[in-house]
Design a protein around this motif. Structure first.
Motif, short mmCIF file in Angstrom:
data_model
loop_
_atom_site.label_atom_id
_atom_site.label_comp_id
_atom_site.label_asym_id
_atom_site.label_seq_id
_atom_site.Cartn_x
_atom_site.Cartn_y
_atom_site.Cartn_z
N GLN A 80 67.64 90.66 83.55
CA GLN A 80 68.20 90.74 84.90
C GLN A 80 69.33 89.73 85.05
OE1 GLN A 80 65.34 90.09 87.99
NE2 GLN A 80 66.80 90.55 89.62
N LEU A 81 69.14 88.53 84.54
CA LEU A 81 70.21 87.53 84.60
C LEU A 81 71.43 87.97 83.80
CD1 LEU A 81 68.29 84.16 84.33
CD2 LEU A 81 69.73 84.92 86.20
N ALA A 82 71.18 88.56 82.63
CA ALA A 82 72.29 89.04 81.81
C ALA A 82 73.06 90.13 82.54
CB ALA A 82 71.78 89.55 80.47
N THR A 83 72.35 91.01 83.21
CA THR A 83 73.00 92.08 83.96
C THR A 83 73.80 91.53 85.13
OG1 THR A 83 71.20 93.57 83.38
CG2 THR A 83 72.59 94.23 85.22
N GLU A 84 73.21 90.61 85.88
CA GLU A 84 73.86 90.08 87.07
C GLU A 84 75.03 89.16 86.75
OE1 GLU A 84 73.24 90.86 90.24
OE2 GLU A 84 71.72 92.28 89.59
N THR A 85 74.92 88.35 85.71
CA THR A 85 75.96 87.36 85.41
C THR A 85 76.98 87.85 84.40
OG1 THR A 85 74.63 86.34 83.67
CG2 THR A 85 74.43 85.43 85.90
N GLY A 86 76.61 88.81 83.58
CA GLY A 86 77.51 89.26 82.53
C GLY A 86 77.40 88.43 81.27
N TRP A 87 76.49 87.47 81.26
CA TRP A 87 76.29 86.64 80.08
C TRP A 87 75.48 87.42 79.05
CZ3 TRP A 87 74.05 81.92 83.17
CH2 TRP A 87 75.09 81.31 83.87
N SER A 88 75.69 87.10 77.77
CA SER A 88 74.89 87.75 76.73
C SER A 88 73.50 87.10 76.69
CB SER A 88 75.56 87.61 75.37
OG SER A 88 75.52 86.26 74.94
N ILE A 89 72.55 87.83 76.14
CA ILE A 89 71.18 87.30 76.05
C ILE A 89 71.16 86.09 75.12
CG2 ILE A 89 68.84 87.83 75.26
CD1 ILE A 89 69.29 90.67 76.31
N ASP A 90 71.96 86.13 74.04
CA ASP A 90 72.03 84.98 73.14
C ASP A 90 72.55 83.74 73.88
OD1 ASP A 90 71.06 86.37 70.95
OD2 ASP A 90 73.07 87.07 70.38
N TYR A 91 73.57 83.93 74.71
CA TYR A 91 74.12 82.80 75.46
C TYR A 91 73.06 82.22 76.40
CZ TYR A 91 76.96 80.06 78.69
OH TYR A 91 77.46 79.05 79.45
N ILE A 92 72.35 83.09 77.09
CA ILE A 92 71.31 82.63 78.01
C ILE A 92 70.22 81.87 77.26
CG2 ILE A 92 69.50 83.37 79.60
CD1 ILE A 92 71.38 85.68 80.41
N MET A 93 69.79 82.40 76.13
CA MET A 93 68.70 81.77 75.36
C MET A 93 69.13 80.44 74.74
SD MET A 93 66.10 83.76 75.67
CE MET A 93 64.99 83.30 74.38
N ASP A 94 70.39 80.35 74.28
CA ASP A 94 70.81 79.16 73.54
C ASP A 94 71.51 78.10 74.40
OD1 ASP A 94 69.82 80.34 71.24
OD2 ASP A 94 71.77 81.18 70.66
N LYS A 95 72.26 78.51 75.41
CA LYS A 95 73.14 77.56 76.10
C LYS A 95 72.71 77.18 77.51
CE LYS A 95 76.19 77.86 72.76
NZ LYS A 95 76.50 76.79 71.87
N VAL A 96 71.86 77.99 78.15
CA VAL A 96 71.53 77.73 79.55
C VAL A 96 70.18 77.02 79.64
CG1 VAL A 96 71.22 78.77 81.83
CG2 VAL A 96 72.83 79.78 80.21
N ASN A 97 70.15 75.98 80.44
CA ASN A 97 68.96 75.16 80.64
C ASN A 97 67.88 75.98 81.34
OD1 ASN A 97 67.12 73.21 81.39
ND2 ASN A 97 68.69 71.73 82.02
#
Length: 83
Positions: free
Chosen positions: A4-21
Motif C-alpha cells: 500500500q505504501l509503495a502504491t501510494e508513494t511510488g517508492w519501490s518495495i526494495d527502497y521501502i525495505m532497505d532505506k525507510v526507517n
C-alpha cells in the motif's frame, strides 16, 4: 502494508525495505487513512478559473487607467513647445 505504501508513494518495495526507517513507516501508516489527495481541477474548471482571473485583471486595468491621470504621451504633447 508495504504494498500500500509503495502504491501510494511510488517508492519501490526494495527502497521501502532497505532505506525507510520502521518508525517512519508506522507513522506513515497511521497518517494514511486521514490523508486525502488533493483533487486536480478538470479542464473546464481550469478554463473557468483562467477566464475569471482574466476578467479581474481587465477590470483592474480599466479602473487603473481612469484613476492614474493622463497618458504620458498626452502629458508631453500638452507641455511641448509648439513652433
Amino acid at each position: 502494508m508495504i504494498g500500500q505504501l509503495a502504491t501510494e508513494t511510488g517508492w519501490s518495495i526494495d527502497y521501502i525495505m532497505d532505506k525507510v526507517n520502521v518508525v517512519t513507516l508506522q507513522l506513515m501508516m497511521a497518517d494514511m487513512p486521514h490523508w486525502v489527495p488533493p483533487q486536480k481541477p478538470d479542464l473546464m474548471q481550469q478554463i473557468r478559473e483562467m477566464e475569471e482571473r482574466e476578467k479581474q485583471r481587465n477590470s483592474h486595468t480599466q479602473t487603473d487607467k481612469t484613476t492614474k491621470g493622463m497618458n504620458p504621451m498626452e502629458f508631453f504633447t500638452k507641455y511641448a513647445v509648439k513652433d
